[in-house]
Design an enzyme around this catalytic site. Structure first.
Site, PDB file in Angstrom:
ATOM      1  N   ARG A  51       0.833  -1.215   0.000  1.00  0.00           N
ATOM      2  CA  ARG A  51       0.000   0.000   0.000  1.00  0.00           C
ATOM      3  C   ARG A  51       0.863   1.259   0.000  1.00  0.00           C
ATOM      4  O   ARG A  51       0.479   2.290  -0.522  1.00  0.00           O
ATOM      5  CB  ARG A  51      -0.945  -0.004   1.213  1.00  0.00           C
ATOM      6  CG  ARG A  51      -2.077  -1.017   1.100  1.00  0.00           C
ATOM      7  CD  ARG A  51      -3.173  -0.761   2.121  1.00  0.00           C
ATOM      8  NE  ARG A  51      -2.697  -0.988   3.480  1.00  0.00           N
ATOM      9  CZ  ARG A  51      -2.802  -2.156   4.117  1.00  0.00           C
ATOM     10  NH1 ARG A  51      -3.371  -3.195   3.526  1.00  0.00           N
ATOM     11  NH2 ARG A  51      -2.335  -2.285   5.348  1.00  0.00           N
ATOM     12  N   CYS A  72      -6.237 -18.141  15.230  1.00  0.00           N
ATOM     13  CA  CYS A  72      -7.079 -17.987  16.413  1.00  0.00           C
ATOM     14  C   CYS A  72      -8.420 -18.709  16.261  1.00  0.00           C
ATOM     15  O   CYS A  72      -9.098 -18.970  17.248  1.00  0.00           O
ATOM     16  CB  CYS A  72      -7.303 -16.506  16.708  1.00  0.00           C
ATOM     17  SG  CYS A  72      -5.760 -15.578  16.654  1.00  0.00           S
ATOM     18  N   ILE A 308      17.673  -6.080   8.276  1.00  0.00           N
ATOM     19  CA  ILE A 308      16.769  -7.187   8.647  1.00  0.00           C
ATOM     20  C   ILE A 308      15.826  -6.736   9.770  1.00  0.00           C
ATOM     21  O   ILE A 308      16.277  -6.276  10.821  1.00  0.00           O
ATOM     22  CB  ILE A 308      17.562  -8.441   9.075  1.00  0.00           C
ATOM     23  CG1 ILE A 308      18.535  -8.859   7.959  1.00  0.00           C
ATOM     24  CG2 ILE A 308      16.606  -9.574   9.412  1.00  0.00           C
ATOM     25  CD1 ILE A 308      19.362 -10.092   8.268  1.00  0.00           C
ATOM     26  N   TYR A 309      14.561  -6.890   9.513  1.00  0.00           N
ATOM     27  CA  TYR A 309      13.534  -6.571  10.502  1.00  0.00           C
ATOM     28  C   TYR A 309      12.946  -7.891  11.013  1.00  0.00           C
ATOM     29  O   TYR A 309      12.985  -8.901  10.311  1.00  0.00           O
ATOM     30  CB  TYR A 309      12.421  -5.737   9.858  1.00  0.00           C
ATOM     31  CG  TYR A 309      12.869  -4.325   9.520  1.00  0.00           C
ATOM     32  CD1 TYR A 309      12.427  -3.250  10.271  1.00  0.00           C
ATOM     33  CD2 TYR A 309      13.729  -4.085   8.458  1.00  0.00           C
ATOM     34  CE1 TYR A 309      12.835  -1.953   9.971  1.00  0.00           C
ATOM     35  CE2 TYR A 309      14.145  -2.803   8.158  1.00  0.00           C
ATOM     36  CZ  TYR A 309      13.691  -1.729   8.916  1.00  0.00           C
ATOM     37  OH  TYR A 309      14.107  -0.467   8.634  1.00  0.00           O
ATOM     38  N   ASP A 313       5.552 -13.272  16.932  1.00  0.00           N
ATOM     39  CA  ASP A 313       5.826 -14.163  18.070  1.00  0.00           C
ATOM     40  C   ASP A 313       7.311 -14.460  18.254  1.00  0.00           C
ATOM     41  O   ASP A 313       7.713 -14.918  19.326  1.00  0.00           O
ATOM     42  CB  ASP A 313       5.099 -15.499  17.867  1.00  0.00           C
ATOM     43  CG  ASP A 313       3.605 -15.385  18.099  1.00  0.00           C
ATOM     44  OD1 ASP A 313       3.142 -14.283  18.436  1.00  0.00           O
ATOM     45  OD2 ASP A 313       2.904 -16.399  17.947  1.00  0.00           O
TER      46      ASP A 313
HETATM   47  P1  FAD Z   1       2.561 -17.022  12.749  1.00  0.00           P
HETATM   48  O1  FAD Z   1       1.216 -16.456  12.572  1.00  0.00           O
HETATM   49  O2  FAD Z   1       2.684 -18.290  13.489  1.00  0.00           O
HETATM   50  O3  FAD Z   1       3.197 -17.182  11.318  1.00  0.00           O
HETATM   51  C1  FAD Z   1       4.487 -17.660  11.151  1.00  0.00           C
HETATM   52  C2  FAD Z   1       4.570 -18.407   9.835  1.00  0.00           C
HETATM   53  O4  FAD Z   1       5.923 -18.460   9.453  1.00  0.00           O
HETATM   54  C3  FAD Z   1       4.117 -19.845   9.946  1.00  0.00           C
HETATM   55  O5  FAD Z   1       3.062 -20.100   9.050  1.00  0.00           O
HETATM   56  C4  FAD Z   1       5.342 -20.667   9.617  1.00  0.00           C
HETATM   57  O6  FAD Z   1       5.060 -21.798   8.826  1.00  0.00           O
HETATM   58  C5  FAD Z   1       6.168 -19.682   8.828  1.00  0.00           C
HETATM   59  N1  FAD Z   1       7.612 -19.930   8.903  1.00  0.00           N
HETATM   60  C6  FAD Z   1       8.349 -20.134  10.022  1.00  0.00           C
HETATM   61  N2  FAD Z   1       9.644 -20.283   9.702  1.00  0.00           N
HETATM   62  C7  FAD Z   1       9.731 -20.169   8.356  1.00  0.00           C
HETATM   63  C8  FAD Z   1      10.800 -20.232   7.450  1.00  0.00           C
HETATM   64  N3  FAD Z   1      12.036 -20.415   7.867  1.00  0.00           N
HETATM   65  N4  FAD Z   1      10.532 -20.088   6.155  1.00  0.00           N
HETATM   66  C9  FAD Z   1       9.269 -19.877   5.722  1.00  0.00           C
HETATM   67  N5  FAD Z   1       8.219 -19.803   6.528  1.00  0.00           N
HETATM   68  C10 FAD Z   1       8.448 -19.942   7.833  1.00  0.00           C
HETATM   69  N6  FAD Z   1      -3.526 -14.662  19.548  1.00  0.00           N
HETATM   70  C11 FAD Z   1      -4.445 -13.762  19.972  1.00  0.00           C
HETATM   71  O7  FAD Z   1      -4.101 -12.593  20.158  1.00  0.00           O
HETATM   72  N7  FAD Z   1      -5.737 -14.139  20.202  1.00  0.00           N
HETATM   73  C12 FAD Z   1      -6.160 -15.415  20.015  1.00  0.00           C
HETATM   74  O8  FAD Z   1      -7.343 -15.719  20.213  1.00  0.00           O
HETATM   75  C13 FAD Z   1      -5.218 -16.376  19.576  1.00  0.00           C
HETATM   76  N8  FAD Z   1      -5.592 -17.657  19.412  1.00  0.00           N
HETATM   77  C14 FAD Z   1      -4.675 -18.557  18.932  1.00  0.00           C
HETATM   78  C15 FAD Z   1      -5.080 -19.880  18.746  1.00  0.00           C
HETATM   79  C16 FAD Z   1      -4.177 -20.811  18.268  1.00  0.00           C
HETATM   80  C17 FAD Z   1      -4.615 -22.224  18.082  1.00  0.00           C
HETATM   81  C18 FAD Z   1      -2.843 -20.410  17.967  1.00  0.00           C
HETATM   82  C19 FAD Z   1      -1.856 -21.414  17.441  1.00  0.00           C
HETATM   83  C20 FAD Z   1      -2.434 -19.112  18.179  1.00  0.00           C
HETATM   84  C21 FAD Z   1      -3.345 -18.170  18.656  1.00  0.00           C
HETATM   85  N9  FAD Z   1      -2.963 -16.848  18.885  1.00  0.00           N
HETATM   86  C22 FAD Z   1      -3.883 -15.942  19.341  1.00  0.00           C
HETATM   87  C23 FAD Z   1      -1.587 -16.405  18.659  1.00  0.00           C
HETATM   88  C24 FAD Z   1      -1.461 -15.747  17.304  1.00  0.00           C
HETATM   89  O9  FAD Z   1      -1.939 -16.602  16.322  1.00  0.00           O
HETATM   90  C25 FAD Z   1       0.014 -15.420  17.056  1.00  0.00           C
HETATM   91  O10 FAD Z   1       0.416 -14.509  18.038  1.00  0.00           O
HETATM   92  C26 FAD Z   1       0.268 -14.799  15.700  1.00  0.00           C
HETATM   93  O11 FAD Z   1      -0.214 -15.621  14.674  1.00  0.00           O
HETATM   94  C27 FAD Z   1       1.768 -14.586  15.513  1.00  0.00           C
HETATM   95  O12 FAD Z   1       2.027 -14.131  14.230  1.00  0.00           O
HETATM   96  P2  FAD Z   1       3.434 -14.421  13.559  1.00  0.00           P
HETATM   97  O13 FAD Z   1       3.386 -13.828  12.188  1.00  0.00           O
HETATM   98  O14 FAD Z   1       4.519 -14.021  14.452  1.00  0.00           O
HETATM   99  O15 FAD Z   1       3.521 -15.991  13.465  1.00  0.00           O
END
Ligand code: FAD
Length: 839
Positions: A51, A72, A308-309, A313
């Site tokens: 965007r 979630c 790198i940013y 989680d």
């Molecule tokens: P993610 O969303 O986990 O995405 C990371 C992605 O990176 C993954 O798909 C993984 O496959 C990919 N990846 C990792 N390493 C590599 C690599 N080397 N190369 C390529 N791809 C890679 N939070 C809330 O605030 N409220 C809720 O109700 C809630 N419920 C949840 C319920 C469940 C069952 C789960 C599992 C989590 C929940 N969470 C909730 C937490 C929330 O989903 C996470 O905080 C959020 O998704 C984190 O985002 P992220 O981008 O850091 O990681």
């Protein structure tokens, strides 16, 4: 923006390598950004970046098959609430490309980063092929992975974790194919509780095992007690302060050995013991990590490499309230950080100002929410804090449907600055926690809360909203208008007459349950009876929720007394120390019935506390005609456990009970000659045995009679009171929170059947051993075997709640399958019996 190159693809040793840093398109220089991880943080960064910069080259790598999916929502697909698979994916690679022109590469795991060359190596997870890709800027959003502690047996195929869509399908397919009857969820955090609810919704018998003393770690123990009660009310078993030591897989089921020595049999296990940052890639690239393995970033979400940013989680956060470093894996922060990283990539100076842990959980029809810090964090940060508990209604109590919520507010003692809040309730919890979260962000004090002008009309709130009320109560504490003491101070209050312990509720409420050592003077008679209180002694006052006690304190303080109000009142205290395990939701014999010839009388007892609803019901029943149906709505959690026994005792017909969103609706038919509905357990040849004694021989005799009666097809109930409770105690030590007196009692009394002595000729335990030997030789079942067969034959074992309270015995200390009741339950059984024995 540096040098401009044109893209060129070099094929070298089977690897494809793009070398391009900035692309020139006409006169526009293109920035090339690689994003690792295609869900919350990664997809958010990609969309914002596009965007802001229509010309950037954006490639998003996702190891899995799906991007931008609803983590979630995953538990709710397993439980059946979300029905369509498609609802779980918010974007597909194709839709993301069409909308944002982002080159999404799924099944592509970034396995290494070469910071010098500014390239990454990407492994195709389906073919194993490796390619190199260059970058100008790199954004890491790899998330966090579920922990799988090294418990023996954890690799069994029936042990699952839940992080992504394939995990979800695996669990769902297992349930559909194998039809498991039971599941154990290890870990009672947010995901554990959500999974417990959803597996229960899928028809499984669910047990949660939690290592800590409470579920939902971010809230405090005192607030979690209501959640424990609620979970158990819904029929989910809960083991606290217990861990799984080993998992043994048999052909038919799994056996889980717990640290307490108990063994659980189950058909499947969900491991939900937490997550750890997925930072192996960052570690391999030599980026700075903290001790927990989270990637260190500055407020711009930049790692120690300026190109790198990292977001989501996988990164270390700064706690907004304490300024300390931490790890809080939540979707809101991940999404915001993704956006901030994109801003900074495009030259916008956005900063992430910290995480305050605002979170919310649906636990069946209950809502649990928190924001800011809890007591543990406040103590760890060395903050001098105070807390108040209030129990306001979700909206004006005269408008139908109001239900109460418990609000805990933490604030700095010196300044009144708001530090944190936790709310447990059924309705309106979300909006109150969000107002409090906003107030914390704005750096407000509890004084500011009193000034917030919040929207009000009776169906939505009260003229003084619960948030305002939290401010008023905290302000009273800080300005010295009210001194408070807390539930954990009660046990240490002297009972030697040096202080006055005063309960200002009505006599009916007081008789229905009060704290040991408190005397009763109702608040409305306090002015007249003040002479009964010694003005030289401090007065510790309680009422049901803290409001009447506040009024009493104000009366007494202005008459020279030194007064303290129990914050949250007896109701909150009881929610922590209440020994009675709630009865599992009762079977609905007949839902919402009205016989054609009978009148239906509707009663609204919402907002009334025990015994208010029963008293209101009793009056209505008295005024009703035989056969009339009274339908009563209540929000008092104790009502559900009392009503059936009350009906049986009074001869009225209990028709059923439904609970939803904190409101229980019961139907009662005034004792008519009409037959009780099918399923109502009425028989007058039942046997009622009251076991008062804790002697081995008397316990054996009781169970011999019980087994004999059960074998004749009689309904048998055994009511264990005082010393008899020791028969029901588990033999192993169960660690539970107790005051000193209860602990001493617990130590002095025999723990379970193996420790019981004989009423005569015990000879320091020799007699008991001899009798056991004789019984064995003569092939007579042991007491333990008699108890087991009694339970298997449906003999009801009821532990007397009042005696448990007196003797400090907690429900967790009793053997499985015991129910809890009071004199009303025992008398109701007696009235349906043709024999009552007192042993
Ligand atoms: P993610 O969303 O986990 O995405 C990371 C992605 O990176 C993954 O798909 C993984 O496959 C990919 N990846 C990792 N390493 C590599 C690599 N080397 N190369 C390529 N791809 C890679 N939070 C809330 O605030 N409220 C809720 O109700 C809630 N419920 C949840 C319920 C469940 C069952 C789960 C599992 C989590 C929940 N969470 C909730 C937490 C929330 O989903 C996470 O905080 C959020 O998704 C984190 O985002 P992220 O981008 O850091 O990681």
């Amino acid at each position: 923006m540096g040098r401009a190159h044109s893209a060129c693809l070099i094929k070298k040793q089977g690897k494809s390598r793009y070398i391009n840093h900035y692309l020139r398109m006409g006169s526009v220089i293109r920035m090339k950004v690689l994003i690792v991880g295609g869900v919350a943080g990664g997809a958010s960064a990609a969309a914002r970046l596009r965007r802001l910069d229509e010309h950037a080259q954006i490639i998003l790598f996702e190891r899995g098959q799906y991007i931008s999916f609803a983590n979630c929502g995953l538990p709710y697909f397993i439980g059946g609430e979300i029905k369509e698979k498609s609802a779980l994916t918010l974007q597909t690679p194709d839709s993301f490309f069409k909308r944002f022109n982002v080159d999404v590469r799924i099944n592509s795991e970034v396995v290494s980063i070469d910071r010098k060359k500014k390239t990454v190596t990407v492994k195709k997870t389906d073919t194993g092929e490796q390619v190199e890709e260059s970058y100008d800027k790199l954004v890491l959003s790899p998330g966090a992975e579920p922990l799988r502690p090294p418990i023996p047996g954890v690799e069994d195929a029936r042990v699952f974790t839940l992080r992504n869509i394939p995990d979800t399908y695996r669990i769902k397919e297992y349930i559909d194919a194998h039809k498991p009857r039971s599941a154990v969820v290890i870990g009672g955090g947010y995901i554990g509780v959500e999974m417990a609810e959803n597996l229960h919704a899928a028809g499984l018998d669910v047990t949660v095992v939690e290592l800590l003393d409470h579920v939902v770690g971010p809230i405090d123990y005192d607030m979690a007690c209501q959640v424990h009660r609620h979970i158990r009310t819904k029929g989910v078993h809960l083991f606290l302060e217990d861990g799984v030591k080993e998992i043994t897989g048999g052909p038919d089921d799994l056996m889980l050995g717990l640290s307490s020595g108990q063994v659980l049999h189950t058909d499947m296990v969900i491991m939900a013991v937490g997550v750890r940052p997925e930072s192996a890639l960052a570690r391999g690239a030599g980026l700075a990590l903290n001790a927990r393995g989270a990637i260190a970033v500055d407020t711009h979400m930049r790692t120690d490499d300026p190109d790198i940013y990292a977001v989501g989680d996988a990164v270390e956060i700064t706690d907004f309230v304490t300024n300390q470093k931490g790890f809080v894996p939540l979707a809101g922060p991940a999404n915001k950080q993704g956006r901030i990283a994109a801003d900074n990539l495009c030259g916008i100076d956005s900063e992430y100002t910290g995480t305050q842990g605002s979170s919310i959980l649906k636990c069946f029809d209950m809502t649990v929410a928190m924001t800011g810090i809890n007591e543990r964090a406040a103590k760890a940060a060395g903050i001098e804090y105070e807390k108040v508990f209030i129990y306001p209604a979700s909206h004006a109590t005269y408008y139908p449907g109001a239900v109460n919520m418990t609000v805990k507010t933490l604030f700095e003692k010196q300044t009144g600055k708001l530090l944190g809040a936790q709310i447990v309730g059924y309705d309106g919890v979300d909006k109150r926690i969000d107002v409090l979260a906003t107030a914390i962000r704005a750096g407000m004090t509890v004084f500011d809360l009193t000034k917030l002008e919040l929207s009000y009309a009776p169906p939505y709130s009260s003229a003084k909203d619960p948030v305002n009320m939290a401010g008023y109560v905290a302000e009273n504490v800080l300005t010295g208008k009210m001194k408070v003491f807390h539930w954990h101070d009660v046990a240490a209050l002297p009972r030697d007459g040096s202080v006055t312990l005063l309960d200002v509720r009505t006599p009916v409420e007081f008789e229905n349950g009060a704290i040991d050592g408190f005397i009763n003077i109702p608040v409305d008679t306090l002015r007249a009876r003040m002479g009964e209180l010694d003005p030289k002694k401090p007065v510790y006052v309680t009422c049901q929720v803290g409001l009447r006690a506040y009024i009493a304190c104000r009366i007494l303080m202005q008459n020279g007394y030194d007064c303290y109000n129990l914050s949250g009142g007896y109701g909150f205290y009881k929610s922590i120390f209440d020994p009675s395990k709630p009865t599992v939701a009762m079977p609905t014999h007949e839902k919402r019935v009205t016989a054609p010839d009978s009148k239906k009388i509707k009663l609204d007892a919402c907002g009334l506390q025990c015994p208010g609803p029963i008293m209101k019901l009793a009056q209505a029943v008295k005024a009703a005609n035989e056969g009339d149906v009274i339908e009563i709505d209540t929000t008092d959690p104790a009502f559900a456990s009392d009503i059936e026994a009350w009906c049986r005792r009074t001869g009225n017909v209990f028709l059923g009970l439904e609970s939803n969103a904190g409101v229980s609706t019961a139907q009662i038919r005034k004792a008519a000659l009409a037959a009780a509905p099918a399923g109502t357990p009425v028989s007058y040849d039942a046997k009622n045995i009251i076991v008062f004694s804790g002697d081995l021989d008397k316990a054996i005799a009781s169970f011999v009679i019980a087994n004999a009666a059960a074998s004749m097809g009689r309904r048998v109930s055994m009511f264990f009171t005082f010393w008899g409770l020791n028969v029901l105690r588990k033999t192993e030590n169960v660690s539970v929170k107790k005051d000193i007196i209860s602990r001493m009692f617990g130590m002095m009394m025999p723990r379970g059947t193996k420790k019981l002595g004989l009423s005569k000729m015990n000879m320091g335990g020799m007699g008991a051993k001899m009798i056991r030997g004789v019984m064995k030789n003569k092939n007579i079942p042991s007491l333990e075997e008699l108890m087991k067969s009694a339970q298997e034959s449906g003999v009801e074992l009821i532990a007397c709640s009042m005696s448990m309270d007196v003797m400090g015995i907690k429900p967790e200390e009793l053997i499985e399958g015991v129910t809890f009741g009071g004199a009303a339950a025992m008398l109701a059984n007696a009235e349906e019996s043709d024999m009552s024995l007192f042993i």
